[in-house]
Design an enzyme around this catalytic site. Structure first.
Site, PDB file in Angstrom:
ATOM      1  N   TYR A 125      -4.734   1.388   0.828  1.00  0.00           N
ATOM      2  CA  TYR A 125      -4.363   0.072   0.306  1.00  0.00           C
ATOM      3  C   TYR A 125      -5.544  -0.569  -0.425  1.00  0.00           C
ATOM      4  O   TYR A 125      -5.391  -1.126  -1.519  1.00  0.00           O
ATOM      5  CB  TYR A 125      -3.905  -0.797   1.472  1.00  0.00           C
ATOM      6  CG  TYR A 125      -3.479  -2.201   1.124  1.00  0.00           C
ATOM      7  CD1 TYR A 125      -2.231  -2.456   0.570  1.00  0.00           C
ATOM      8  CD2 TYR A 125      -4.327  -3.286   1.361  1.00  0.00           C
ATOM      9  CE1 TYR A 125      -1.836  -3.746   0.275  1.00  0.00           C
ATOM     10  CE2 TYR A 125      -3.935  -4.574   1.064  1.00  0.00           C
ATOM     11  CZ  TYR A 125      -2.696  -4.803   0.519  1.00  0.00           C
ATOM     12  OH  TYR A 125      -2.314  -6.089   0.224  1.00  0.00           O
ATOM     13  N   ALA A 126      -6.741  -0.503   0.174  1.00  0.00           N
ATOM     14  CA  ALA A 126      -7.925  -1.095  -0.442  1.00  0.00           C
ATOM     15  C   ALA A 126      -8.229  -0.432  -1.781  1.00  0.00           C
ATOM     16  O   ALA A 126      -8.591  -1.104  -2.761  1.00  0.00           O
ATOM     17  CB  ALA A 126      -9.121  -0.980   0.498  1.00  0.00           C
ATOM     18  N   SER A 157      -5.674  -8.091  -3.765  1.00  0.00           N
ATOM     19  CA  SER A 157      -5.908  -8.459  -2.374  1.00  0.00           C
ATOM     20  C   SER A 157      -7.404  -8.594  -2.093  1.00  0.00           C
ATOM     21  O   SER A 157      -8.232  -7.900  -2.698  1.00  0.00           O
ATOM     22  CB  SER A 157      -5.308  -7.393  -1.443  1.00  0.00           C
ATOM     23  OG  SER A 157      -5.689  -7.608  -0.098  1.00  0.00           O
ATOM     24  N   VAL A 187       9.237   1.608  -8.387  1.00  0.00           N
ATOM     25  CA  VAL A 187       8.181   1.329  -9.367  1.00  0.00           C
ATOM     26  C   VAL A 187       7.248   2.513  -9.570  1.00  0.00           C
ATOM     27  O   VAL A 187       6.484   2.527 -10.545  1.00  0.00           O
ATOM     28  CB  VAL A 187       7.367   0.073  -8.976  1.00  0.00           C
ATOM     29  CG1 VAL A 187       8.263  -1.134  -8.840  1.00  0.00           C
ATOM     30  CG2 VAL A 187       6.552   0.305  -7.709  1.00  0.00           C
ATOM     31  N   ASN A 224       4.235  -7.150  -8.343  1.00  0.00           N
ATOM     32  CA  ASN A 224       4.084  -7.575  -6.954  1.00  0.00           C
ATOM     33  C   ASN A 224       4.468  -6.496  -5.942  1.00  0.00           C
ATOM     34  O   ASN A 224       4.148  -6.617  -4.755  1.00  0.00           O
ATOM     35  CB  ASN A 224       4.948  -8.838  -6.726  1.00  0.00           C
ATOM     36  CG  ASN A 224       5.019  -9.244  -5.277  1.00  0.00           C
ATOM     37  OD1 ASN A 224       4.044  -9.704  -4.698  1.00  0.00           O
ATOM     38  ND2 ASN A 224       6.188  -9.087  -4.669  1.00  0.00           N
ATOM     39  N   LYS A 251      -5.647  -1.667  -4.365  1.00  0.00           N
ATOM     40  CA  LYS A 251      -5.860  -3.048  -4.788  1.00  0.00           C
ATOM     41  C   LYS A 251      -7.136  -3.209  -5.608  1.00  0.00           C
ATOM     42  O   LYS A 251      -7.189  -4.017  -6.536  1.00  0.00           O
ATOM     43  CB  LYS A 251      -5.875  -3.965  -3.566  1.00  0.00           C
ATOM     44  CG  LYS A 251      -4.509  -4.131  -2.894  1.00  0.00           C
ATOM     45  CD  LYS A 251      -3.451  -4.633  -3.852  1.00  0.00           C
ATOM     46  CE  LYS A 251      -2.173  -5.067  -3.147  1.00  0.00           C
ATOM     47  NZ  LYS A 251      -1.115  -5.481  -4.104  1.00  0.00           N
TER      48      LYS A 251
END
Length: 243
Positions: free
Chosen positions: A154-155, A141, A63, A89, A158
Site C-alpha cells: 500500500y505504501a 496517503s 480499474v 479514489n 501511494k
C-alpha cells in the site's frame, strides 16, 4: 454542503471507488453541485445502490483492467460529449508484513491504486487535450510518505501516486490540465478495523477521523476552474497527522 459552494453545471465527473466511503461522499457533493457524475466501482450491487441514492450514473468496472477503464471513458463521452474531472479514489488493502506478502498481494494493490490512477488518467488525456481543460485529483496517503507496518504494498502504491501526480502535472499543464492529490484521513471501511485505543495514534492533533464528506470541499476546490493555477500539489486533509 456547508458555506462553500461550487457550480459544476455542464461538467462531467468520473469518481472511482465510488460505491462507499470517500468516493460516495464525493459523488454526492459533485451531484449536488450540478455536475453529471459517473460513479465507478468493482462492486456492482453496492454501486447500483449508491448511484441511485446520489442521483448519478453507475458504471461497474475494474480499474486495473485497461479495457474496463477505456469502456468507462467511452461511455462518459457517449453520454455527455466530454469528460472534465477525474477523481482517482479506488483502492484495496492486502495487509501483511512484507515477508508474508505474496506476489498476488503485491500486484493487486499496486494495480488498483497506482495502476488504476495511471489507466484512467491516460484514457482521459486525449479528451482533456481536445477541450484544453481537465482536472485530475488523485487520492494518496500519509503512508505513502512515512510507511506503515504491514503495508509495504500500500505504501509503495501511494508513494507512486505522489510521483505520478507531480509528473503528470508537468506533462499536462500546457493543455490546460491540472493534476493534484490529497492525503486524507477519513473514516472509511479501511479504517473501521482500527482498535479504539489506537485511534489517537493515527489521527493527529484533532484526534478523530474525518467524515468522508469533509474531504469534498478540498477536492472540489482542486477540481474547480478557480484552482487553475494550482497543480502538482499533494494537499494533506488529515487532521494534522502529517505535522
Amino acid at each position: 454542503m456547508g458555506n462553500i459552494t461550487y457550480d459544476f453545471t455542464g461538467k462531467s465527473v468520473i469518481v472511482t471507488g465510488a460505491a462507499r466511503g470517500i468516493g460516495q461522499a464525493l459523488a454526492r457533493h459533485f451531484a449536488e453541485a450540478k455536475a453529471t457524475v459517473f460513479m465507478v466501482d468493482f462492486d456492482k450491487d453496492e454501486l447500483d445502490k449508491a448511484a441511485r441514492e446520489v442521483g448519478a450514473i453507475g458504471i461497474p468496472a475494474d480499474v486495473s483492467d485497461t479495457g474496463d477503464v477505456e469502456n468507462v471513458v467511452s461511455t462518459v463521452i457517449a453520454e455527455t460529449g466530454r469528460v472534465d474531472i477525474l477523481i482517482n479514489n479506488a483502492g484495496i488493502l492486502r495487509d501483511k508484513v512484507l515477508w508474508k506478502l505474496t506476489d498476488e498481494d503485491w500486484d493487486q494493490v499496486l494495480n488498483v491504486h497506482a495502476g488504476g490512477t495511471f489507466r484512467f488518467t491516460r484514457a482521459c488525456v486525449p479528451h482533456f487535450r481536445a477541450q484544453e481543460f481537465g482536472r485530475v485529483v488523485n487520492i494518496t496517503s500519509y503512508t505513502g510518505l512515512h510507511g506503515n507496518r504491514g503495508q509495504a504494498n500500500y505504501a509503495t502504491a501511494k508513494a507512486g501516486i505522489i510521483g505520478f501526480t507531480k509528473t503528470a502535472a508537468k506533462e499536462l499543464a500546457a493543455f490546460g490540465v491540472t493534476v493534484n492529490a490529497i492525503s486524507p484521513n477519513a473514516a472509511t471501511r479501511m479504517t473501521a478495523s482500527i482498535p479504539k485505543e489506537k485511534i489517537a495514534e493515527v489521527t493527529g492533533p484533532i484526534s478523530r477521523f474525518a467524515d468522508p464528506a469533509e474531504m469534498a470541499d478540498a477536492i472540489c476546490f482542486l477540481a474547480s476552474e478557480e484552482a487553475g493555477y494550482v497543480t502538482g500539489v499533494v494537499l494533506p486533509v488529515d487532521g494534522g497527522i502529517s505535522i
